[in-house]
Design a protein around this motif. Sequence first.
Motif, PDB file in Angstrom:
ATOM      1  N   UNK A 174       0.828  -1.211   0.000  1.00 32.23           N
ATOM      2  CA  UNK A 174       0.000   0.000   0.000  1.00 32.23           C
ATOM      3  C   UNK A 174       0.863   1.261   0.000  1.00 32.23           C
ATOM      4  N   UNK A 175       1.951   1.234   0.799  1.00 30.13           N
ATOM      5  CA  UNK A 175       2.774   2.432   0.945  1.00 30.13           C
ATOM      6  C   UNK A 175       3.846   2.542  -0.136  1.00 30.13           C
ATOM      7  N   UNK A 194       3.944   3.450  -3.085  1.00 30.38           N
ATOM      8  CA  UNK A 194       3.972   4.640  -3.937  1.00 30.38           C
ATOM      9  C   UNK A 194       4.581   5.839  -3.241  1.00 30.38           C
ATOM     10  N   UNK A 195       4.692   5.734  -1.913  1.00 29.35           N
ATOM     11  CA  UNK A 195       5.149   6.897  -1.159  1.00 29.35           C
ATOM     12  C   UNK A 195       6.658   6.880  -1.021  1.00 29.35           C
ATOM     13  N   UNK A 202       6.536  11.318   3.205  1.00 29.85           N
ATOM     14  CA  UNK A 202       5.168  10.806   3.163  1.00 29.85           C
ATOM     15  C   UNK A 202       5.101   9.371   3.658  1.00 29.85           C
ATOM     16  N   UNK A 254       5.282   9.608   7.442  1.00 29.35           N
ATOM     17  CA  UNK A 254       4.019  10.045   8.043  1.00 29.35           C
ATOM     18  C   UNK A 254       2.978   8.936   7.965  1.00 29.35           C
ATOM     19  N   UNK A 255       2.950   8.239   6.837  1.00 28.79           N
ATOM     20  CA  UNK A 255       1.994   7.147   6.696  1.00 28.79           C
ATOM     21  C   UNK A 255       2.272   6.056   7.715  1.00 28.79           C
ATOM     22  N   UNK A 315       0.878   7.115  10.964  1.00 25.62           N
ATOM     23  CA  UNK A 315      -0.577   6.920  10.907  1.00 25.62           C
ATOM     24  C   UNK A 315      -0.924   5.450  11.113  1.00 25.62           C
ATOM     25  N   UNK A 368      -0.616   4.454  14.685  1.00 31.16           N
ATOM     26  CA  UNK A 368      -1.723   5.022  15.457  1.00 31.16           C
ATOM     27  C   UNK A 368      -3.004   4.215  15.267  1.00 31.16           C
ATOM     28  N   UNK A 369      -3.258   3.829  14.017  1.00 33.74           N
ATOM     29  CA  UNK A 369      -4.494   3.097  13.737  1.00 33.74           C
ATOM     30  C   UNK A 369      -4.467   1.724  14.419  1.00 33.74           C
ATOM     31  N   UNK A 418      -0.425  18.272   9.740  1.00 33.16           N
ATOM     32  CA  UNK A 418       0.102  17.657   8.517  1.00 33.16           C
ATOM     33  C   UNK A 418      -1.019  17.192   7.589  1.00 33.16           C
ATOM     34  N   UNK A 469      -1.143  18.231   3.658  1.00 33.73           N
ATOM     35  CA  UNK A 469      -0.963  17.279   2.566  1.00 33.73           C
ATOM     36  C   UNK A 469      -2.193  17.260   1.667  1.00 33.73           C
ATOM     37  N   UNK A 472       1.068  20.222  -0.172  1.00 31.80           N
ATOM     38  CA  UNK A 472       2.033  20.754   0.800  1.00 31.80           C
ATOM     39  C   UNK A 472       2.730  21.985   0.215  1.00 31.80           C
ATOM     40  N   UNK A 520      -6.090   9.695  10.872  1.00 31.52           N
ATOM     41  CA  UNK A 520      -4.963   8.992  10.281  1.00 31.52           C
ATOM     42  C   UNK A 520      -5.382   8.213   9.042  1.00 31.52           C
ATOM     43  N   UNK A 521      -6.613   7.677   9.074  1.00 26.71           N
ATOM     44  CA  UNK A 521      -7.107   6.952   7.909  1.00 26.71           C
ATOM     45  C   UNK A 521      -7.214   7.888   6.708  1.00 26.71           C
ATOM     46  N   UNK A 568      -5.545  10.616   6.244  1.00 23.62           N
ATOM     47  CA  UNK A 568      -4.177  10.927   5.817  1.00 23.62           C
ATOM     48  C   UNK A 568      -3.646   9.830   4.903  1.00 23.62           C
ATOM     49  N   UNK A 569      -3.828   8.561   5.351  1.00 27.92           N
ATOM     50  CA  UNK A 569      -3.307   7.449   4.567  1.00 27.92           C
ATOM     51  C   UNK A 569      -3.950   7.411   3.191  1.00 27.92           C
ATOM     52  N   UNK A 580      -2.493  10.125   1.076  1.00 29.71           N
ATOM     53  CA  UNK A 580      -1.101   9.860   0.719  1.00 29.71           C
ATOM     54  C   UNK A 580      -1.025   8.859  -0.424  1.00 29.71           C
ATOM     55  N   UNK A 581      -1.929   7.875  -0.380  1.00 30.09           N
ATOM     56  CA  UNK A 581      -1.853   6.823  -1.389  1.00 30.09           C
ATOM     57  C   UNK A 581      -2.448   7.273  -2.718  1.00 30.09           C
ATOM     58  N   UNK A 582      -3.648   7.883  -2.654  1.00 23.86           N
ATOM     59  CA  UNK A 582      -4.363   8.135  -3.908  1.00 23.86           C
ATOM     60  C   UNK A 582      -4.147   9.526  -4.480  1.00 23.86           C
ATOM     61  N   UNK A 594      -1.311  12.050  -3.488  1.00 24.56           N
ATOM     62  CA  UNK A 594      -0.238  12.629  -2.674  1.00 24.56           C
ATOM     63  C   UNK A 594       0.059  14.085  -3.002  1.00 24.56           C
TER      64      UNK A 594
END
Lengths: 288, 288
Positions: free
Chosen positions: A78-79, A81-82, A86, A89-90, A93, A96-97, B228, B232, B236, B270-271, B273-274, B277-279, B281
Amino acid sequence: MNYILHLGTFFGIYAILGISLNLLVGGTGLIWIAHAAIFGLGAYVLALLMTKVALNFFLAAFLGMCIAGIVGCIAAWVFARLSGDYYMLASVAFNYIIVSVFINWESLTNGPLGISGISRPSLFGISFAGNESFFALTFLFLGLVYVSARLIMHSSFGRVIKAIREDEEAIRVFGYHTLLYKIMISGIAAAMAALAGALFASYIAFIDPSNFHVMESIFILGIVVVGGFASIRGSLLGALILVLLPEVLRFAGFPQDISAHMQQLVYGIVLILFMLYRPQGLIGEYKF
Amino acid sequence: MEIFAQLVANSVIAGATYTILTLGFNLIYGATRFTNMAYGVVAATGGYAFFFLTRTVGLPMIPSIIAGALFSGVVGVLTDRLIFSPLRKKNVRPSVHVIASLGAFVAIQALLSIFFGAEFWTLLPSGTVRVFDVAGASVTEVQWWIMGIAAAVSGLLFVVLRFTLFGKVVRALSDDEEVGKMLGINTDRTIGIVFFIGSMIAGLGGILVGFDTGIQPTMGLFILIEAAVPSIIGGIGNLAGGVIAAFLFGFVENFGIWFIASQWKAAIAFGLLTLFLIFKPEGIMGKK
């Protein structure tokens, strides 16, 4: 003696965490601040399987490693692409989730109260309930993790991972499917962290969500920073230093309620000083 | 219908707080190009300075707000002078800045705990709070303050960036630091000033968050995320986009906890944000 065994066991657990995070961070060059969440995942799966369905420690730990490994792979996918900030930060997140799930899925995890009464391992009538035998078991696992991490980093697979860190575009041009490599290293690192989580849960017999917060992830990253990026031996050294540091501070004689914060203050300053004066860590090969 | 009006009011109030937080964050990011993980805890120091000045020294509200914001500004400049400015001179990768800022985050949070304790404090004196009725929603006097300050700060910042020489320098710096240097701009000094202004805005935000939810040393991480996420989503470095996203974020969060449950508030943030970030950014208004 018990005190030394206790420190030794903790060192073993954190060394596994440091080594596994170093495979990921030192390997890919991306900052991952969610290792405590994966660590917690391993701990929670073990605790639930052992207390609710009375599964054997080794089987429960193995299942925890599988689940965490899959979660690690999915997160990496999932991550993928970052990059850079970013990605970091992801990961915060993500940590935290996961902790939110530990806290809020009360019917399963018992919420903020945590899970208690997790027993020590035993296998074929051999019990690891004593502190000596648990210490030995932890070191056996640490040895396995250490050897496999070194084998991974020195294999052709490891060389591709390092090449991704240096220049992902270039290695892609050579026809390597870099995403696949990133997913695999992430899954391996997550499975190792889950093993550390299983040992941790069984050792202290009680876990709650506060053990696995972002702050803990930063602490684990500290092991990698102090020891050195991409150096597996460095992570052993980093874990040793960061596990012993609070003990040194304890002897310095700060009052109990202050000493935990003093520890944090010192960790923070250590991170800053290393970035200013030795960003490659004590025995690291790679400058971040 | 009344619930709906209240939710809209709450969303706007939250959006106003996030606007302030995101403006400071964006400003610093634009000049330094790395995610400053210490931003949230620097904001928290403003809340604590306000707490100290009103409770222990006994100053009235408005001077304490100004002094609290100035205090955060000073803390922010100190982090720049002691950590980030030396790192800039060494020309290291952004990751080194990020890890150093993590160290600053951990250290400052520890200092707050050492001086003020780890417990939770409310910022406002208890007693009767004046409540105004707006189309069925009740809005307290403090919440009007929050919205007023947010509008004033954004307006002021807009004017400064648009119409002053300093604003032009900062905008040139966010576009391209190298070009800025070539034009003879003292980038190090300018970044220092940006740190002061951005951290001052952060401190103001920390005080406003404290009005709403009270203060605790661990609030910093969440403030960072609250700053943040809109930055984002808005793209940014794009101040106007950040403001729009701040209100969007306020709405999603408040309507989210109405549909789900308030303990998932952090996970919603956070969700979101994620997902972004993914779709997306580059944000809703960002430059690619």
